[in-house]
Design a protein around this motif. Sequence first.
Motif, PDB file in Angstrom:
ATOM      1  N   TYR A 275     -13.953  24.454  -0.212  1.00 22.71           N
ATOM      2  CA  TYR A 275     -14.551  25.240   0.870  1.00 22.71           C
ATOM      3  C   TYR A 275     -16.016  25.511   0.547  1.00 22.71           C
ATOM      4  O   TYR A 275     -16.441  25.414  -0.614  1.00 22.71           O
ATOM      5  N   LYS A 276     -16.791  25.839   1.578  1.00 25.17           N
ATOM      6  CA  LYS A 276     -18.215  26.113   1.402  1.00 25.17           C
ATOM      7  C   LYS A 276     -18.418  27.589   1.081  1.00 25.17           C
ATOM      8  O   LYS A 276     -17.891  28.464   1.776  1.00 25.17           O
ATOM      9  N   LEU A 277     -19.180  27.847   0.033  1.00 29.54           N
ATOM     10  CA  LEU A 277     -19.510  29.221  -0.337  1.00 29.54           C
ATOM     11  C   LEU A 277     -20.555  29.786   0.620  1.00 29.54           C
ATOM     12  O   LEU A 277     -21.337  29.035   1.211  1.00 29.54           O
ATOM     13  N   PRO A 278     -20.598  31.121   0.768  1.00 36.58           N
ATOM     14  CA  PRO A 278     -21.577  31.703   1.703  1.00 36.58           C
ATOM     15  C   PRO A 278     -23.019  31.321   1.377  1.00 36.58           C
ATOM     16  O   PRO A 278     -23.796  30.987   2.263  1.00 36.58           O
ATOM     17  N   PHE A 279     -23.389  31.392   0.081  1.00 36.08           N
ATOM     18  CA  PHE A 279     -24.750  31.000  -0.286  1.00 36.08           C
ATOM     19  C   PHE A 279     -24.810  30.291  -1.642  1.00 36.08           C
ATOM     20  O   PHE A 279     -25.883  30.028  -2.161  1.00 36.08           O
ATOM     21  N   GLY A 280     -23.684  29.992  -2.230  1.00 36.17           N
ATOM     22  CA  GLY A 280     -23.632  29.166  -3.427  1.00 36.17           C
ATOM     23  C   GLY A 280     -24.047  29.874  -4.703  1.00 36.17           C
ATOM     24  O   GLY A 280     -24.446  31.042  -4.704  1.00 36.17           O
ATOM     25  N   HIS A 281     -23.910  29.141  -5.797  1.00 37.81           N
ATOM     26  CA  HIS A 281     -24.338  29.592  -7.129  1.00 37.81           C
ATOM     27  C   HIS A 281     -25.421  28.638  -7.607  1.00 37.81           C
ATOM     28  O   HIS A 281     -25.148  27.455  -7.842  1.00 37.81           O
ATOM     29  N   ARG A 282     -26.642  29.132  -7.783  1.00 41.16           N
ATOM     30  CA  ARG A 282     -27.725  28.265  -8.247  1.00 41.16           C
ATOM     31  C   ARG A 282     -28.648  29.066  -9.156  1.00 41.16           C
ATOM     32  O   ARG A 282     -29.368  29.948  -8.699  1.00 41.16           O
ATOM     33  N   GLY A 283     -28.609  28.738 -10.440  1.00 39.07           N
ATOM     34  CA  GLY A 283     -29.428  29.438 -11.419  1.00 39.07           C
ATOM     35  C   GLY A 283     -28.941  29.115 -12.810  1.00 39.07           C
ATOM     36  O   GLY A 283     -28.061  28.277 -13.016  1.00 39.07           O
ATOM     37  N   ILE A 284     -29.504  29.797 -13.810  1.00 38.60           N
ATOM     38  CA  ILE A 284     -29.123  29.540 -15.207  1.00 38.60           C
ATOM     39  C   ILE A 284     -28.639  30.831 -15.872  1.00 38.60           C
ATOM     40  O   ILE A 284     -28.738  30.991 -17.081  1.00 38.60           O
ATOM     41  N   ASN A 285     -28.078  31.719 -15.066  1.00 40.36           N
ATOM     42  CA  ASN A 285     -27.696  33.034 -15.587  1.00 40.36           C
ATOM     43  C   ASN A 285     -26.365  33.512 -15.005  1.00 40.36           C
ATOM     44  O   ASN A 285     -26.169  34.706 -14.797  1.00 40.36           O
ATOM     45  N   VAL A 286     -25.439  32.597 -14.750  1.00 41.44           N
ATOM     46  CA  VAL A 286     -24.184  32.958 -14.084  1.00 41.44           C
ATOM     47  C   VAL A 286     -23.089  33.178 -15.136  1.00 41.44           C
ATOM     48  O   VAL A 286     -22.779  32.274 -15.910  1.00 41.44           O
ATOM     49  N   PRO A 287     -22.467  34.384 -15.174  1.00 38.64           N
ATOM     50  CA  PRO A 287     -21.437  34.656 -16.182  1.00 38.64           C
ATOM     51  C   PRO A 287     -20.086  34.060 -15.793  1.00 38.64           C
ATOM     52  O   PRO A 287     -19.600  34.233 -14.680  1.00 38.64           O
ATOM     53  N   VAL A 288     -19.487  33.344 -16.742  1.00 39.33           N
ATOM     54  CA  VAL A 288     -18.201  32.688 -16.531  1.00 39.33           C
ATOM     55  C   VAL A 288     -17.294  32.996 -17.711  1.00 39.33           C
ATOM     56  O   VAL A 288     -17.748  32.976 -18.866  1.00 39.33           O
ATOM     57  N   MET A 289     -16.021  33.266 -17.441  1.00 43.52           N
ATOM     58  CA  MET A 289     -15.063  33.458 -18.523  1.00 43.52           C
ATOM     59  C   MET A 289     -14.236  32.198 -18.725  1.00 43.52           C
ATOM     60  O   MET A 289     -13.666  31.655 -17.778  1.00 43.52           O
TER      61      MET A 289
END
Length: 383
Positions: A275-289
Amino acid sequence: MILNTTAAVLVLEDGRTFRGSAYGAIGETLGEAVFVTAMSGYQETLTDPSYHRQIVIQTAPHIGNTGVNDADDESAQIWVAGYVIRDASRVSSNWRSQGDLATRLEESGVVGISDVDTRALTLHLREAGAMRMGIFSGPAAEVSEADLLAKVQASPQMSGAQLAEEVSTTSARLVPAQGERKFSVAAVDLGIKSMTPQRLSERGVDVHVLPATITFEEIQALNVDGVFFSNGPGDPATADDQVELLREVLRAKIPFFGICFGNQLLGRALGFGTYKLPFGHRGINVPVMDRTTDKVEITSQNHGFAVDAPLDRDVPAPHDGDFGRVTVSHVCLNDDVVEGLQCLDIPAFSVQFHPEAAAGPHDSSYLFDRFLDLMSASQVAQA
């Protein structure tokens, strides 16, 4: 560098406009408006094929200060459809600089705009969602805003766009292993960044970079130890050929690793939707577990689509191809978006982010080692 004073206007699909100064080439461009939260790495962003047909908005206020060089490009060209910044640097101040950014954009024909309130623009996109946008400068900006808006609204949307073949290599090439050769991998180029095969090569892997149109029989002929699917642009729902290719790889139990677009295609191959995200994830600072270790990583990301998989552990793969169980291995701590999949009964896994870290943090570089471990375990099992 003498800053450009030519007038330019930015027009969003919903009619909102921003005025500023031309930056880069003069003319007009259309694409999907996306914002990038990275404070550095603008050259890697511009040359990332995943930004094909997108107009990038830099949230960092000062752009161009380190200039450009010939070493940091992630592909052979700039792929962004357009570029939006607030403050253009007047000088390029870095010992590695070989030129200024505005000149590189102009030479590449990339239409941009500066002196824009990028904070207001980003906040608008966060509330209204990703949308189409146009940048118009010089004579192109002198027509009525109503006519410019009509052009934007007539441009193609990202949903339903099949773009991987447009950015993929047209012929196979080999990135040889550095030092002792341990494995060979077929890397299907869906928009691959140059740092990805380099990260594998550094670990002793021969990397066969292959066109997006490659067949399973052609991969088999290479007698590789693993298959890799890269990042890339467009809507994963359109990549039916690559999904079928991946299903053949999974049925053959060839170790598989995918990133970004490759993660979405693994999801589809296993029977999940996207599915399409509302505005996406774009950067170098996104926290993921990483749910397999409970460790939190700061990741580099660039995606507007995501896998629609349940966060429950050990879920049977919905597809009827006997792929066994699958678990969501990584999750975004900002919004619970699926950031990784791990198959439990076949040798396959993927992540939504960019462990090659160009640009970005190196928290996730272990994933390349995990791929090597997967190939090693497969060889032991076959012995």
